[in-house]
Design a protein around this motif. Structure first.
Motif, PDB file in Angstrom:
ATOM      1  N   GLN A   1       0.846  -1.186   0.000  1.00 56.67           N
ATOM      2  CA  GLN A   1       0.000   0.000   0.000  1.00 56.67           C
ATOM      3  C   GLN A   1       0.886   1.242   0.000  1.00 56.67           C
ATOM      4  N   LYS A   2       0.335   2.362  -0.442  1.00 55.97           N
ATOM      5  CA  LYS A   2       1.113   3.593  -0.422  1.00 55.97           C
ATOM      6  C   LYS A   2       1.408   3.984   1.017  1.00 55.97           C
ATOM      7  N   GLY A   3       2.658   4.329   1.280  1.00 53.94           N
ATOM      8  CA  GLY A   3       3.052   4.665   2.633  1.00 53.94           C
ATOM      9  C   GLY A   3       3.598   3.451   3.361  1.00 53.94           C
ATOM     10  N   ARG A   4       3.296   3.336   4.648  1.00 56.11           N
ATOM     11  CA  ARG A   4       3.922   2.344   5.521  1.00 56.11           C
ATOM     12  C   ARG A   4       3.302   0.957   5.369  1.00 56.11           C
ATOM     13  N   ASN A   5       4.173  -0.063   5.271  1.00 57.12           N
ATOM     14  CA  ASN A   5       3.762  -1.457   5.206  1.00 57.12           C
ATOM     15  C   ASN A   5       4.545  -2.245   6.249  1.00 57.12           C
ATOM     16  N   LYS A   6       3.860  -3.132   6.978  1.00 56.71           N
ATOM     17  CA  LYS A   6       4.480  -3.880   8.069  1.00 56.71           C
ATOM     18  C   LYS A   6       4.718  -5.329   7.653  1.00 56.71           C
ATOM     19  N   LEU A   7       5.973  -5.758   7.792  1.00 56.91           N
ATOM     20  CA  LEU A   7       6.360  -7.116   7.397  1.00 56.91           C
ATOM     21  C   LEU A   7       6.810  -7.902   8.614  1.00 56.91           C
ATOM     22  N   LEU A   8       6.239  -9.086   8.802  1.00 56.18           N
ATOM     23  CA  LEU A   8       6.652 -10.010   9.858  1.00 56.18           C
ATOM     24  C   LEU A   8       7.021 -11.333   9.218  1.00 56.18           C
ATOM     25  N   VAL A   9       8.173 -11.880   9.590  1.00 59.58           N
ATOM     26  CA  VAL A   9       8.646 -13.139   8.998  1.00 59.58           C
ATOM     27  C   VAL A   9       9.082 -14.083  10.111  1.00 59.58           C
ATOM     28  N   PHE A  10       8.658 -15.333  10.006  1.00 57.91           N
ATOM     29  CA  PHE A  10       9.183 -16.424  10.831  1.00 57.91           C
ATOM     30  C   PHE A  10      10.069 -17.274   9.937  1.00 57.91           C
ATOM     31  N   PHE A  11      11.266 -17.627  10.397  1.00 59.83           N
ATOM     32  CA  PHE A  11      12.131 -18.489   9.586  1.00 59.83           C
ATOM     33  C   PHE A  11      12.848 -19.491  10.479  1.00 59.83           C
TER      34      PHE A  11
END
Length: 229
Positions: free
Chosen positions: A166-176
């Motif tokens: 999306q325009k502006g802030r995007n939140k990414l969470l990853v489990f590895f």
């Protein structure tokens, strides 16, 4: 405005994260007898180990769930009800992602969480490669987009995916994670493959002084030996 640090992508890679550190969970597998030269091959060749196939089958049959606890600040906790760890700021310097090298005396699953934010100039579907040598699950703005389980021991494997930013802030969470028996590496890399203006990385730093953190990293990068010998 939140206390945060901003960085461009590093040669196209998202390399700035909050990380939880590594959790080592014992893996109980069926006993296996080794015969003849098989034990020598295990010591010299990067092949599947006796319990690895059992682990991979069980891991692939169970999808990773959203963490029971999630506080995306330095010192904030992430994980399940009985296994939570605090986030810290990851300083990659010239690494293109997150890398942990490990050694286990007994079979174990090594796992970690990572969080970052991407600031996009425009909304759109953007191609990326999610790169891991074990397994990984990725959420964007709270929605689970993918889970991959290549498990190629210590060899990073790219998986193409599209992130609807999306325009502006995007939140990414990853489990590895990765299976470990003797040596193992768990790797997380996210490579932008789009065109035009790349998104900017944003890292929350909690109560710390963002300006002093940026200055400290600059000083660390400037350190060098006066002479080679």
């Amino acid at each position: 405005m939140a206390n945060e640090l901003h960085f461009p992508l590093f040669h196209g890679y998202v390399d700035r994260w909050l990380v939880s550190g590594v959790t080592e969970t014992p893996v109980i597998t069926k006993p296996t007898a080794l015969h003849g030269a098989e034990n020598e091959k295990l010591n010299t060749a990067p092949k599947d180990k006796p319990g690895e196939e059992q682990f991979k089958a069980e891991r692939r049959a169970k999808a990773t769930a959203w963490p029971a606890q999630l506080d995306t600040r330095p010192g904030g906790l992430v994980g399940g009800a009985d296994n939570v760890t605090p986030f810290t700021v990851y300083w990659p310097f010239d690494d293109i992602g997150v890398t942990y090298a490990w050694d286990c005396e007994t079979p174990a699953c090594l796992s970690a969480w990572a969080y970052t934010e991407l600031d996009a100039a425009e909304a759109g579907s953007v191609p990326f490669d999610l790169i891991t040598c074990g397994g990984a699950a990725l959420w964007l703005n709270g929605e689970k987009l993918t889970e991959v389980t290549p498990y190629h021991h210590n060899e990073p494997v790219p998986t193409p995916l599209t992130l609807p930013l999306q325009k502006g802030r995007n939140k990414l969470l990853v489990f590895f994670d990765n299976y470990a028996e003797r040596d193992a590496t768990i790797i997380l890399r996210l490579r932008w493959k789009g065109e035009g203006t790349a998104p900017e990385q944003v890292i929350p730093v909690g109560e710390a002084d963002a300006a002093r953190l940026a200055e400290a990293e600059h000083l660390m990068r400037s350190l060098a030996f006066h002479r080679n010998h």
